[in-house]
Design a protein around this motif. Sequence first.
Motif, PDB file in Angstrom:
ATOM      1  N   GLY A 244      51.298  43.543  43.689  1.00 50.24           N
ATOM      2  CA  GLY A 244      51.571  44.939  43.370  1.00 50.24           C
ATOM      3  C   GLY A 244      50.802  45.456  42.167  1.00 50.24           C
ATOM      4  N   GLU A 245      50.046  44.594  41.502  1.00 51.20           N
ATOM      5  CA  GLU A 245      49.269  45.030  40.334  1.00 51.20           C
ATOM      6  C   GLU A 245      47.789  45.116  40.727  1.00 51.20           C
ATOM      7  OE1 GLU A 245      50.194  45.831  37.315  1.00 51.20           O
ATOM      8  OE2 GLU A 245      52.284  45.140  37.202  1.00 51.20           O
ATOM      9  N   GLU A 246      47.096  46.134  40.190  1.00 53.22           N
ATOM     10  CA  GLU A 246      45.663  46.278  40.461  1.00 53.22           C
ATOM     11  C   GLU A 246      44.875  45.188  39.745  1.00 53.22           C
ATOM     12  OE1 GLU A 246      42.838  47.044  42.376  1.00 53.22           O
ATOM     13  OE2 GLU A 246      44.192  48.773  42.656  1.00 53.22           O
ATOM     14  N   GLY A 247      43.909  44.590  40.453  1.00 55.68           N
ATOM     15  CA  GLY A 247      43.089  43.542  39.855  1.00 55.68           C
ATOM     16  C   GLY A 247      41.882  44.102  39.126  1.00 55.68           C
ATOM     17  N   VAL A 248      41.091  43.216  38.540  1.00 52.85           N
ATOM     18  CA  VAL A 248      39.929  43.649  37.768  1.00 52.85           C
ATOM     19  C   VAL A 248      38.632  43.168  38.418  1.00 52.85           C
ATOM     20  CG1 VAL A 248      41.180  43.756  35.587  1.00 52.85           C
ATOM     21  CG2 VAL A 248      40.064  41.611  36.265  1.00 52.85           C
ATOM     22  N   GLU A 249      37.574  43.900  38.167  1.00 49.90           N
ATOM     23  CA  GLU A 249      36.236  43.516  38.634  1.00 49.90           C
ATOM     24  C   GLU A 249      35.773  42.382  37.726  1.00 49.90           C
ATOM     25  OE1 GLU A 249      34.848  45.326  40.997  1.00 49.90           O
ATOM     26  OE2 GLU A 249      35.671  47.368  40.879  1.00 49.90           O
ATOM     27  N   GLY A 250      35.042  41.439  38.281  1.00 51.41           N
ATOM     28  CA  GLY A 250      34.512  40.429  37.358  1.00 51.41           C
ATOM     29  C   GLY A 250      34.213  39.139  38.049  1.00 51.41           C
ATOM     30  N   HIS A 251      33.664  38.226  37.295  1.00 49.20           N
ATOM     31  CA  HIS A 251      33.304  36.901  37.768  1.00 49.20           C
ATOM     32  C   HIS A 251      34.506  36.271  38.480  1.00 49.20           C
ATOM     33  CE1 HIS A 251      32.432  32.586  37.379  1.00 49.20           C
ATOM     34  NE2 HIS A 251      31.164  32.952  37.321  1.00 49.20           N
ATOM     35  N   SER A 252      34.270  35.721  39.640  1.00 51.86           N
ATOM     36  CA  SER A 252      35.292  35.041  40.440  1.00 51.86           C
ATOM     37  C   SER A 252      36.540  35.897  40.594  1.00 51.86           C
ATOM     38  CB  SER A 252      35.612  33.669  39.853  1.00 51.86           C
ATOM     39  OG  SER A 252      36.208  33.783  38.584  1.00 51.86           O
ATOM     40  N   ASP A 253      37.723  35.355  40.271  1.00 51.80           N
ATOM     41  CA  ASP A 253      38.957  36.137  40.479  1.00 51.80           C
ATOM     42  C   ASP A 253      39.286  37.032  39.288  1.00 51.80           C
ATOM     43  OD1 ASP A 253      39.767  34.298  38.623  1.00 51.80           O
ATOM     44  OD2 ASP A 253      41.366  33.405  39.819  1.00 51.80           O
ATOM     45  N   GLY A 254      38.411  37.079  38.293  1.00 52.33           N
ATOM     46  CA  GLY A 254      38.594  37.989  37.163  1.00 52.33           C
ATOM     47  C   GLY A 254      39.747  37.628  36.246  1.00 52.33           C
ATOM     48  N   ASP A 255      40.133  36.360  36.241  1.00 55.47           N
ATOM     49  CA  ASP A 255      41.266  35.932  35.391  1.00 55.47           C
ATOM     50  C   ASP A 255      40.784  35.831  33.935  1.00 55.47           C
ATOM     51  OD1 ASP A 255      43.267  34.553  34.015  1.00 55.47           O
ATOM     52  OD2 ASP A 255      43.798  33.321  35.768  1.00 55.47           O
ATOM     53  N   VAL A 256      40.967  36.933  33.192  1.00 50.81           N
ATOM     54  CA  VAL A 256      40.416  36.986  31.827  1.00 50.81           C
ATOM     55  C   VAL A 256      41.055  35.943  30.910  1.00 50.81           C
ATOM     56  CG1 VAL A 256      39.635  39.394  31.884  1.00 50.81           C
ATOM     57  CG2 VAL A 256      41.998  38.883  31.184  1.00 50.81           C
ATOM     58  N   ALA A 257      42.344  35.641  31.131  1.00 50.47           N
ATOM     59  CA  ALA A 257      43.017  34.644  30.283  1.00 50.47           C
ATOM     60  C   ALA A 257      42.392  33.274  30.509  1.00 50.47           C
ATOM     61  CB  ALA A 257      44.510  34.611  30.584  1.00 50.47           C
ATOM     62  N   ALA A 258      42.188  32.913  31.782  1.00 52.99           N
ATOM     63  CA  ALA A 258      41.583  31.612  32.107  1.00 52.99           C
ATOM     64  C   ALA A 258      40.174  31.526  31.542  1.00 52.99           C
ATOM     65  CB  ALA A 258      41.570  31.407  33.621  1.00 52.99           C
ATOM     66  N   HIS A 259      39.417  32.625  31.663  1.00 57.44           N
ATOM     67  CA  HIS A 259      38.029  32.594  31.180  1.00 57.44           C
ATOM     68  C   HIS A 259      37.973  32.475  29.655  1.00 57.44           C
ATOM     69  CE1 HIS A 259      36.759  34.879  35.089  1.00 57.44           C
ATOM     70  NE2 HIS A 259      37.260  33.667  35.320  1.00 57.44           N
ATOM     71  N   ALA A 260      38.868  33.190  28.962  1.00 54.19           N
ATOM     72  CA  ALA A 260      38.904  33.099  27.497  1.00 54.19           C
ATOM     73  C   ALA A 260      39.276  31.675  27.065  1.00 54.19           C
ATOM     74  CB  ALA A 260      39.903  34.108  26.933  1.00 54.19           C
ATOM     75  N   ILE A 261      40.205  31.061  27.802  1.00 54.55           N
ATOM     76  CA  ILE A 261      40.626  29.685  27.489  1.00 54.55           C
ATOM     77  C   ILE A 261      39.457  28.705  27.678  1.00 54.55           C
ATOM     78  CG2 ILE A 261      42.055  27.776  28.341  1.00 54.55           C
ATOM     79  CD1 ILE A 261      44.292  29.928  28.796  1.00 54.55           C
ATOM     80  N   CYS A 262      38.727  28.844  28.782  1.00 52.93           N
ATOM     81  CA  CYS A 262      37.571  27.960  29.009  1.00 52.93           C
ATOM     82  C   CYS A 262      36.577  28.107  27.865  1.00 52.93           C
ATOM     83  CB  CYS A 262      36.884  28.295  30.333  1.00 52.93           C
ATOM     84  SG  CYS A 262      37.861  27.873  31.779  1.00 52.93           S
ATOM     85  N   ASP A 263      36.304  29.348  27.470  1.00 57.30           N
ATOM     86  CA  ASP A 263      35.357  29.569  26.373  1.00 57.30           C
ATOM     87  C   ASP A 263      35.852  28.947  25.076  1.00 57.30           C
ATOM     88  OD1 ASP A 263      32.937  30.600  26.994  1.00 57.30           O
ATOM     89  OD2 ASP A 263      33.551  32.701  26.894  1.00 57.30           O
ATOM     90  N   ALA A 264      37.148  29.063  24.802  1.00 56.48           N
ATOM     91  CA  ALA A 264      37.705  28.485  23.572  1.00 56.48           C
ATOM     92  C   ALA A 264      37.549  26.960  23.594  1.00 56.48           C
ATOM     93  CB  ALA A 264      39.170  28.876  23.424  1.00 56.48           C
ATOM     94  N   LEU A 265      37.789  26.361  24.762  1.00 59.64           N
ATOM     95  CA  LEU A 265      37.654  24.896  24.882  1.00 59.64           C
ATOM     96  C   LEU A 265      36.200  24.460  24.711  1.00 59.64           C
ATOM     97  CD1 LEU A 265      40.129  24.218  27.821  1.00 59.64           C
ATOM     98  CD2 LEU A 265      40.343  23.366  25.471  1.00 59.64           C
ATOM     99  N   PHE A 266      35.284  25.199  25.329  1.00 54.48           N
ATOM    100  CA  PHE A 266      33.860  24.852  25.190  1.00 54.48           C
ATOM    101  C   PHE A 266      33.409  25.030  23.745  1.00 54.48           C
ATOM    102  CE2 PHE A 266      33.419  26.084  29.893  1.00 54.48           C
ATOM    103  CZ  PHE A 266      33.563  24.771  30.300  1.00 54.48           C
TER     104      PHE A 266
END
Length: 372
Positions: A244-266
Amino acid sequence: MSISAIIAAAGSGERFGAGIPKALIQLADRTLVQHAVSSLAPVVDQIIITAPSGFEAQISELVGEGIIVVTGGATRSASVRNGLAVATGEYVLVHDAARALASTDVASRVIAQLKAGAVAVVPALDVVDTIKVVDKQGFVVSTPDRASLVSIQTPQGFNTTALREAHASQNEATDDAALIEANGGAVKVITGEERALKITTPADLNTALSFLSLGSEIRTGIGTDAHAFGTGIPLWLAGLHWPGEEGVEGHSDGDVAAHAICDALFAATQLGDLGSNFGTDRPEYAGASGTRLMQEAYSMVTKAGFIISNVAVQIIGNRPKIAQRRAEAIAAISDALGGAKISVSATTTDGMGLTGQGKGIAAIATALVYKQ
Ligand code: CTP
Ligand code: MG
């Protein structure tokens, strides 16, 4: 010549006062009993843990398959007897879960003495304090020569038959060697180690932590990501689908939280960033979900020798409302990151900027890691 190990872990840890059995207390990335298993596993063929009654299943789950968990007894000696009943090795090591950081090296040196023919072997350290014998009225009876005193540790090693005979008396002692001594058996003393200290009070936990030498190798990293809302796209955020929530445009599924976490780990581990690891030149990651990317990042970080201390992520946007699904989000991220400690928070930006005007979602994450 097979070797069994009995890890005495059935105590209640009264002096520690944690309200849970001492063996289940966390020290850095694992519990005391898991530390004990890790140091003995490389040099023994069978591991038996004596668990406090009612905690058998929990301990079994923590240490995994292939390790026998038996219920302990009312005393340490009774617990060891319960373990001995199922030991199959020709030799047996008896170890306290409370001495969680005893090394594999000391266990190997104990085993080497057993193979050379010793019936009983104990690691020991010189005593630093003057020790006095005191009577019940509180008066000193005598002062033994400190040079002849040592402080005894575990793992202690035994010829299994000799230890069974010693325990047949059903006597109580604070270590197993004392029962061999009572039987007239010779007990060989070898050099122990400071890191094999017995964790008894919360202060000991701090000392133990210092042996893990985490201080010099702690590293932190930061990552951010932001994407604009699209139309007719499902929303994936923090490893969860948000119906029921609108998604976002972006790399893969656009999960900004997951992407920020990966960047923090790297960033924390100096392994590059999201783009250099999962970018367009790595077609195998095209369209990969945020969860899959976190799993991959976890695997890379672990292979590089790092342990995750914790990850915190903050989601910035007017919607979705995170609070009701916070626990689910934490569980999903933690699952992807090998059970790491996760926190998830959310905020709005007072109507300002891309997120405040409801144009998209952003996330900022930090990771704390340390070298194994
Ligand atoms: N132990 C055991 N069975 C018992 C009592 C103790 O297996 N009935 C184990 C403990 O789990 C510990 C080791 O023996 O790993 C050494 O005991 P100790 O350090 O005294 O631990 P606790 O008995 O748990 O602590 P406390 O005496 O403070 O309650
Ligand atoms: Mg005790």
